[in-house]
Motif scaffolding. Structure first.
Motif, short mmCIF file in Angstrom:
data_model
loop_
_atom_site.label_atom_id
_atom_site.label_comp_id
_atom_site.label_asym_id
_atom_site.label_seq_id
_atom_site.Cartn_x
_atom_site.Cartn_y
_atom_site.Cartn_z
N VAL A 21 0.84 -1.20 0.00
CA VAL A 21 0.00 0.00 0.00
C VAL A 21 0.88 1.25 0.00
O VAL A 21 0.59 2.22 -0.70
CB VAL A 21 -0.97 0.00 1.20
N SER A 22 1.96 1.21 0.74
CA SER A 22 2.88 2.35 0.79
C SER A 22 3.46 2.62 -0.59
O SER A 22 3.55 3.78 -1.01
CB SER A 22 4.00 2.06 1.79
N ASP A 23 3.83 1.58 -1.32
CA ASP A 23 4.35 1.75 -2.68
C ASP A 23 3.29 2.35 -3.60
O ASP A 23 3.58 3.22 -4.42
CB ASP A 23 4.83 0.42 -3.25
N GLN A 24 2.05 1.89 -3.44
CA GLN A 24 0.95 2.42 -4.26
C GLN A 24 0.73 3.90 -3.96
O GLN A 24 0.53 4.70 -4.88
CB GLN A 24 -0.34 1.64 -4.01
N ILE A 25 0.75 4.25 -2.70
CA ILE A 25 0.54 5.65 -2.31
C ILE A 25 1.67 6.52 -2.87
O ILE A 25 1.42 7.60 -3.41
CB ILE A 25 0.44 5.79 -0.78
N THR A 26 2.89 6.04 -2.77
CA THR A 26 4.04 6.78 -3.31
C THR A 26 3.87 7.01 -4.81
O THR A 26 4.07 8.13 -5.30
CB THR A 26 5.34 6.01 -3.05
N THR A 27 3.47 5.98 -5.53
CA THR A 27 3.26 6.11 -6.98
C THR A 27 2.16 7.10 -7.30
O THR A 27 2.32 7.96 -8.17
CB THR A 27 2.92 4.73 -7.58
N ILE A 28 1.07 7.03 -6.57
CA ILE A 28 -0.06 7.93 -6.81
C ILE A 28 0.34 9.38 -6.53
O ILE A 28 -0.01 10.29 -7.29
CB ILE A 28 -1.28 7.50 -5.98
N PHE A 33 1.91 14.84 -8.59
CA PHE A 33 2.84 15.95 -8.77
C PHE A 33 3.14 16.15 -10.25
O PHE A 33 3.20 17.30 -10.73
CB PHE A 33 4.13 15.73 -7.99
N ALA A 34 3.33 15.07 -10.99
CA ALA A 34 3.61 15.17 -12.42
C ALA A 34 2.41 15.78 -13.16
O ALA A 34 2.58 16.63 -14.04
CB ALA A 34 3.95 13.80 -13.00
N ALA A 35 1.20 15.38 -12.79
CA ALA A 35 0.00 15.92 -13.43
C ALA A 35 -0.15 17.41 -13.12
O ALA A 35 -0.54 18.20 -13.99
CB ALA A 35 -1.24 15.15 -12.97
#
Length: 72
Positions: A21-28, A33-35
């Motif tokens: 879940v932590s990896d998913q949150i980091t990716t999101i 930020f990119a968007a």
């Protein structure tokens, strides 16, 4: 049911869901930020395109936007 010892409880396999879940949150968050950065770039390009359209015409503004879009 009988009482379980601490060792019994600690030996129960538990998936490492928190890391996933932590990896998913980091990716999101990174995608967010990119968007946001992309949205700011597009807004600035749109503002400039309006200026160009007023000064030089719609065709020049559309050419600017086409060029700005390809600059990514």
């Amino acid at each position: 049911m009988g009482a379980s010892s601490e060792g019994d409880l600690l030996s129960i396999p538990v998936p490492d869901a928190v890391a996933g879940v932590s990896d998913q949150i980091t990716t999101i968050v990174q995608e967010g930020f990119a968007a946001r950065h992309k949205a700011r770039q597009l807004l600035e390009a749109a503002k400039r395109a309006v200026e160009i359209a007023i000064e030089d015409g719609e065709d020049a503004a559309m050419a600017f936007l086409d060029e700005a879009e390809g600059a990514d």
